[in-house]
Design an enzyme around this catalytic site. Sequence first.
Site, PDB file in Angstrom:
ATOM      1  N   SER A   1      55.686  82.176 120.559  1.00 49.03           N
ATOM      2  CA  SER A   1      54.819  83.174 121.210  1.00 49.03           C
ATOM      3  C   SER A   1      53.396  83.159 120.661  1.00 49.03           C
ATOM      4  O   SER A   1      53.198  83.306 119.460  1.00 49.03           O
ATOM      5  CB  SER A   1      55.343  84.599 120.952  1.00 49.03           C
ATOM      6  OG  SER A   1      56.450  84.858 121.723  1.00 49.03           O
TER       7      SER A   1
ATOM      8  N   HIS B   1      54.029  81.749 127.513  1.00 51.81           N
ATOM      9  CA  HIS B   1      54.943  80.610 127.372  1.00 51.81           C
ATOM     10  C   HIS B   1      54.771  79.600 128.508  1.00 51.81           C
ATOM     11  O   HIS B   1      55.749  79.058 129.010  1.00 51.81           O
ATOM     12  CB  HIS B   1      56.403  81.080 127.325  1.00 51.81           C
ATOM     13  CG  HIS B   1      56.797  81.655 126.007  1.00 51.81           C
ATOM     14  ND1 HIS B   1      57.457  80.936 125.027  1.00 51.81           N
ATOM     15  CD2 HIS B   1      56.614  82.881 125.489  1.00 51.81           C
ATOM     16  CE1 HIS B   1      57.652  81.703 123.974  1.00 51.81           C
ATOM     17  NE2 HIS B   1      57.166  82.888 124.226  1.00 51.81           N
TER      18      HIS B   1
ATOM     19  N   HIS C   1      64.126  81.092 126.871  1.00 53.29           N
ATOM     20  CA  HIS C   1      64.922  82.048 126.080  1.00 53.29           C
ATOM     21  C   HIS C   1      66.180  82.449 126.845  1.00 53.29           C
ATOM     22  O   HIS C   1      66.166  82.569 128.065  1.00 53.29           O
ATOM     23  CB  HIS C   1      64.111  83.318 125.808  1.00 53.29           C
ATOM     24  CG  HIS C   1      62.807  83.076 125.132  1.00 53.29           C
ATOM     25  ND1 HIS C   1      61.688  82.711 125.828  1.00 53.29           N
ATOM     26  CD2 HIS C   1      62.455  83.138 123.828  1.00 53.29           C
ATOM     27  CE1 HIS C   1      60.683  82.556 124.974  1.00 53.29           C
ATOM     28  NE2 HIS C   1      61.122  82.808 123.752  1.00 53.29           N
TER      29      HIS C   1
ATOM     30  N   TYR D   1      67.410  85.359 126.968  1.00 48.60           N
ATOM     31  CA  TYR D   1      67.250  86.667 127.633  1.00 48.60           C
ATOM     32  C   TYR D   1      66.613  86.554 129.024  1.00 48.60           C
ATOM     33  O   TYR D   1      66.623  87.505 129.790  1.00 48.60           O
ATOM     34  CB  TYR D   1      66.451  87.655 126.759  1.00 48.60           C
ATOM     35  CG  TYR D   1      65.024  87.238 126.453  1.00 48.60           C
ATOM     36  CD1 TYR D   1      64.023  87.249 127.419  1.00 48.60           C
ATOM     37  CD2 TYR D   1      64.665  86.844 125.173  1.00 48.60           C
ATOM     38  CE1 TYR D   1      62.728  86.876 127.135  1.00 48.60           C
ATOM     39  CE2 TYR D   1      63.377  86.469 124.862  1.00 48.60           C
ATOM     40  CZ  TYR D   1      62.410  86.484 125.856  1.00 48.60           C
ATOM     41  OH  TYR D   1      61.131  86.100 125.574  1.00 48.60           O
TER      42      TYR D   1
ATOM     43  N   ALA E   1      57.515  83.580 116.663  1.00 52.93           N
ATOM     44  CA  ALA E   1      57.005  84.849 116.150  1.00 52.93           C
ATOM     45  C   ALA E   1      58.224  85.716 115.889  1.00 52.93           C
ATOM     46  O   ALA E   1      59.200  85.661 116.646  1.00 52.93           O
ATOM     47  CB  ALA E   1      56.098  85.498 117.184  1.00 52.93           C
TER      48      ALA E   1
ATOM     49  N   MET F   1      64.098  86.275 118.772  1.00 54.59           N
ATOM     50  CA  MET F   1      64.907  86.056 119.981  1.00 54.59           C
ATOM     51  C   MET F   1      64.939  84.582 120.388  1.00 54.59           C
ATOM     52  O   MET F   1      65.126  84.264 121.570  1.00 54.59           O
ATOM     53  CB  MET F   1      64.333  86.884 121.135  1.00 54.59           C
ATOM     54  CG  MET F   1      64.160  88.358 120.821  1.00 54.59           C
ATOM     55  SD  MET F   1      63.305  89.209 122.163  1.00 54.59           S
ATOM     56  CE  MET F   1      62.908  90.775 121.373  1.00 54.59           C
ATOM     57  N   SER F   2      64.717  83.687 119.439  1.00 57.80           N
ATOM     58  CA  SER F   2      64.675  82.255 119.811  1.00 57.80           C
ATOM     59  C   SER F   2      65.149  81.410 118.636  1.00 57.80           C
ATOM     60  O   SER F   2      65.784  81.914 117.721  1.00 57.80           O
ATOM     61  CB  SER F   2      63.237  81.870 120.182  1.00 57.80           C
ATOM     62  OG  SER F   2      62.418  81.927 119.033  1.00 57.80           O
TER      63      SER F   2
ATOM     64  N   ASN G   1      54.937  91.288 113.359  1.00 54.53           N
ATOM     65  CA  ASN G   1      54.993  92.749 113.209  1.00 54.53           C
ATOM     66  C   ASN G   1      56.048  93.080 112.171  1.00 54.53           C
ATOM     67  O   ASN G   1      56.942  92.269 111.918  1.00 54.53           O
ATOM     68  CB  ASN G   1      55.369  93.405 114.555  1.00 54.53           C
ATOM     69  CG  ASN G   1      56.675  92.832 115.107  1.00 54.53           C
ATOM     70  OD1 ASN G   1      56.678  91.750 115.719  1.00 54.53           O
ATOM     71  ND2 ASN G   1      57.773  93.506 114.864  1.00 54.53           N
TER      72      ASN G   1
ATOM     73  N   HIS H   1      55.009  93.414 123.040  1.00 57.53           N
ATOM     74  CA  HIS H   1      54.802  91.961 123.132  1.00 57.53           C
ATOM     75  C   HIS H   1      53.323  91.622 122.892  1.00 57.53           C
ATOM     76  O   HIS H   1      53.000  90.591 122.299  1.00 57.53           O
ATOM     77  CB  HIS H   1      55.251  91.467 124.513  1.00 57.53           C
ATOM     78  CG  HIS H   1      55.174  89.975 124.670  1.00 57.53           C
ATOM     79  ND1 HIS H   1      55.869  89.094 123.863  1.00 57.53           N
ATOM     80  CD2 HIS H   1      54.474  89.187 125.537  1.00 57.53           C
ATOM     81  CE1 HIS H   1      55.600  87.839 124.225  1.00 57.53           C
ATOM     82  NE2 HIS H   1      54.751  87.873 125.237  1.00 57.53           N
TER      83      HIS H   1
HETATM   84  N1  HPA Z   1      62.133  91.606 116.942  1.00 54.82           N
HETATM   85  C1  HPA Z   1      62.619  90.576 117.650  1.00 54.82           C
HETATM   86  N2  HPA Z   1      61.883  89.569 118.057  1.00 54.82           N
HETATM   87  C2  HPA Z   1      60.579  89.579 117.717  1.00 54.82           C
HETATM   88  C3  HPA Z   1      60.010  90.626 116.994  1.00 54.82           C
HETATM   89  C4  HPA Z   1      60.830  91.700 116.574  1.00 54.82           C
HETATM   90  O1  HPA Z   1      60.390  92.670 115.916  1.00 54.82           O
HETATM   91  N3  HPA Z   1      58.680  90.322 116.838  1.00 54.82           N
HETATM   92  C5  HPA Z   1      58.487  89.128 117.448  1.00 54.82           C
HETATM   93  N4  HPA Z   1      59.632  88.673 117.996  1.00 54.82           N
END
Ligand code: HPA
Length: 278
Positions: A32, A63, A85, A87, A115, A213-214, A237, A249
């Site tokens: 990301s 993406h 992904h 999801y 990320a 998530m990847s 974050n 996001h």
């Molecule tokens: N959680 C899950 N996936 C993420 C996050 C998060 O806080 N930040 C960036 N991708």
Amino acid sequence: MKNAIYDKLLRCVKSVREKTDFEPKVAIVLGSGLGDYANDIKVVTEIPYEDIEEFPVSTVPGHAGKFIFGYVDEVPVVCMKGRVHYYEGYPISDVILPTRLMGMLGAKVLFLTNASGGINEDFRAADFMLITDHIACFAPNPLMGPNIDELGTRFPDMSEVYSKSLQDIIRTVAKDEKIKLHEGVYAYLTGPSFESPAEIRMLRSLGADAVGMSTVTEAIAANHMGMKICGISCISNQAAGISGQPLSHEEVQEAANAAAPYFKKLVTKSVVEIGKSL
Ligand code: HPA
């Protein structure tokens, strides 16, 4: 035995081979907001995902999907600008198809980036974490279904998914370039909702340092087919409940953008050193 997933992979390989005979040594997946790394590659050819018949096309902002074939310094690479992904709703076999394809094009190393949310309380936004291991058991395993014997064994060993020798290379580069590099365990959840604070506390108690998530599905698939793997996570974050702020996001992309110059340096120099080691 005929395997529909393998047959589709072979058709995608054929479709790419009709467009280029480039042989990458290192496959790089950009996470990301990190997509503009592609500007640093001496491009030989680009193939938009939609030009590859049956190839899954990513739907997430940030993406934009294409393969970039070219050189990082002297090292032949294929770079995925935009990943797929789980999801997004694709079958899990489609999520790992691009990884398998890059392996079949010749890549020996898979360099994963992403990320992620920082669970370890020492981590701050725009920090980096070298992935030393992962937690995958909250999501379906991408190797479920009939095994593709042509690629690898039914029950792959997972005791060193993230190659120790590649980790050493990245550590040395970070030290030489004075880039702060944490290390830790990446927990994979499918998303797309971010985690709840209770889930983050649970993951921390299980030994996770970051969550995303990847990456893990790709790592499992690449490990299955015998590729060497390394991964760097950009902490975009602090994970849910740590800072008290809601997650978005946009925040993820902003932090990744802020980290981009250091990220590029770390990836480029690491790829050059990895290239020398092959
Ligand atoms: N959680 C899950 N996936 C993420 C996050 C998060 O806080 N930040 C960036 N991708």
